[in-house]
Design a protein around this motif. Structure first.
Motif, short mmCIF file in Angstrom:
data_model
loop_
_atom_site.label_atom_id
_atom_site.label_comp_id
_atom_site.label_asym_id
_atom_site.label_seq_id
_atom_site.Cartn_x
_atom_site.Cartn_y
_atom_site.Cartn_z
N VAL A 1 0.82 -1.21 0.00
CA VAL A 1 0.00 0.00 0.00
C VAL A 1 0.85 1.27 0.00
O VAL A 1 0.42 2.32 -0.50
N SER A 2 2.06 1.20 0.53
CA SER A 2 2.93 2.38 0.58
C SER A 2 3.30 2.88 -0.82
O SER A 2 3.67 4.05 -0.98
N GLU A 3 3.18 2.02 -1.83
CA GLU A 3 3.47 2.45 -3.20
C GLU A 3 2.48 3.49 -3.70
O GLU A 3 2.77 4.24 -4.64
N LEU A 4 1.32 3.55 -3.07
CA LEU A 4 0.31 4.52 -3.48
C LEU A 4 0.59 5.92 -2.98
O LEU A 4 0.22 6.92 -3.62
N THR A 5 1.26 6.04 -1.83
CA THR A 5 1.44 7.33 -1.19
C THR A 5 2.17 8.34 -2.07
O THR A 5 3.29 8.09 -2.50
N GLY A 6 1.50 9.45 -2.36
CA GLY A 6 2.10 10.50 -3.17
C GLY A 6 2.31 10.15 -4.62
O GLY A 6 3.13 10.78 -5.30
N SER A 7 1.55 9.18 -5.13
CA SER A 7 1.74 8.74 -6.53
C SER A 7 0.92 9.55 -7.52
O SER A 7 0.82 9.19 -8.70
N LEU A 8 0.34 10.65 -7.07
CA LEU A 8 -0.49 11.50 -7.93
C LEU A 8 0.31 12.04 -9.11
O LEU A 8 1.41 12.57 -8.96
N GLN A 9 -0.25 11.90 -10.31
CA GLN A 9 0.36 12.43 -11.53
C GLN A 9 -0.42 13.66 -11.96
O GLN A 9 -1.52 13.57 -12.49
N LEU A 10 0.16 14.83 -11.74
CA LEU A 10 -0.55 16.07 -12.03
C LEU A 10 -0.55 16.39 -13.53
O LEU A 10 0.40 16.05 -14.24
#
Length: 320
Positions: A301-310
């Motif tokens: 689940v830590s792979e999701l943290t901050g993975s936002l692509q703006l």
């Protein structure tokens, strides 16, 4: 019950079985939700206990709760038995082998924050959350959390008297939440909870009076989710460089909601209003996150943290 190691995280050095945190004020002092048949602490990463002050408080006059479209207003007024009673009578009843327990410290002065934190430092509590949205009575009632300088002073005072992890609960009712976060990091916070409730009002048109006895209250629930997501993203921009994790919260009612907060920058996610109508929602959210990770080919689940692509910024235009 989940046994998914892909959901287990470390938050401020504490082992969380899952990224889910039950938020302060929504489960009393940890005893309310345990009466629900089928609920398991093992579905949780942590439980935030009810806001605690130095002396006992009776709270605000009725009405204290009011359902709004896609949300809820509350103005409980920090009703609690006081820190001494919480430590002596309540903490011994909690099972620290099953999940982590986080104290929530509130106060009307910096001295009160410091004293309550000092007492919790000498207790089995796992971490301490600082609710800086309280009004500073010495400064005319302005909330500590809406003034970056005062926020930092509260964190600094609490940091002096505890070695336990400090989690600063940031208010959305301020001009620049990222600037406030920077000051709190410099003052010694270990983590953030983003966000606290938005301030709101409901009016009874027959009496032409506010429905809430305190005139105004904190708005929670799905109505505030878009605001909360943006605030998590903004705080993450300054917190990530310092390795300061975030509990993202505000209107989470499904696995998809939780995943959005993780992508925006949260390491853990808080559940509050949703617990009132679905006390067993934790297992459903954990199952949904696990299914999403498998679908995306992710191992943890830590792979999701901050993975936002703006999206790239577009041209600046005036008007519509």
């Amino acid at each position: 019950m989940t046994n998914d190691s892909a959901l287990a995280i470390e938050f401020c050095g504490l082992p969380f079985a899952t990224p889910l945190v039950l938020l302060s004020g929504c489960v009393g002092f940890g005893e309310e939700y345990t009466r629900v048949a089928g609920f398991s602490n093992r579905e949780l990463g942590a439980v935030c206990l009810k806001g605690t002050t130095g002396a006992p408080r009776l709270g605000n006059p009725a009405h204290r709760l009011y359902e709004t479209p896609n949300g809820m207003l509350n103005a409980i007024g920090l009703q609690n038995p006081g820190v001494d009673a919480v430590i002596k009578d309540i903490l011994p009843q909690l099972d620290f082998s099953e999940t982590r327990f986080i104290a929530n410290v509130s106060g009307s002065s910096i001295e009160e924050y410091e004293e309550v934190t000092r007492k919790f430092d000498d207790s089995p509590i796992d971490a301490i959350e600082i609710n800086i949205s309280c009004p500073n009575v010495k400064e005319g009632g302005v909330a500590f959390g809406n003034d970056p300088a005062m926020s930092a002073r509260v964190v600094e005072a609490c940091r002096r008297v505890t070695k336990k992890p400090l989690i600063t609960k940031l208010s959305p009712n301020q001009t620049d939440i990222a600037a406030n976060a920077c000051g709190c990091i410099e003052a010694g916070t270990d983590a953030f909870a983003v966000i606290n409730t938005l301030m709101g009002m409901a009016i009874d048109i027959e009496s032409r009076r506010p429905v809430i006895g305190n005139n105004q209250g904190g708005l929670s629930g799905p109505a505030i989710k878009p605001v909360a997501l943006l605030k998590v993203h903004q705080v993450y921009q300054v917190a990530k460089a310092h390795g300061v994790p975030i509990i993202g919260q505000g209107g989470i009612t499904s696995a998809n909601d939780a995943i959005e907060f993780l992508i925006a920058g949260a390491s853990a996610v808080g559940l509050g209003t949703a617990l009132f109508y679905d006390p067993l929602i934790c297992a459903k959210i954990n199952t949904g996150i696990s299914a999403y990770l498998q679908r995306q080919g992710m191992e943890h689940v830590s792979e999701l943290t901050g993975s936002l692509q703006l999206h790239p910024p577009g041209p600046i235009r005036c008007g519509c």
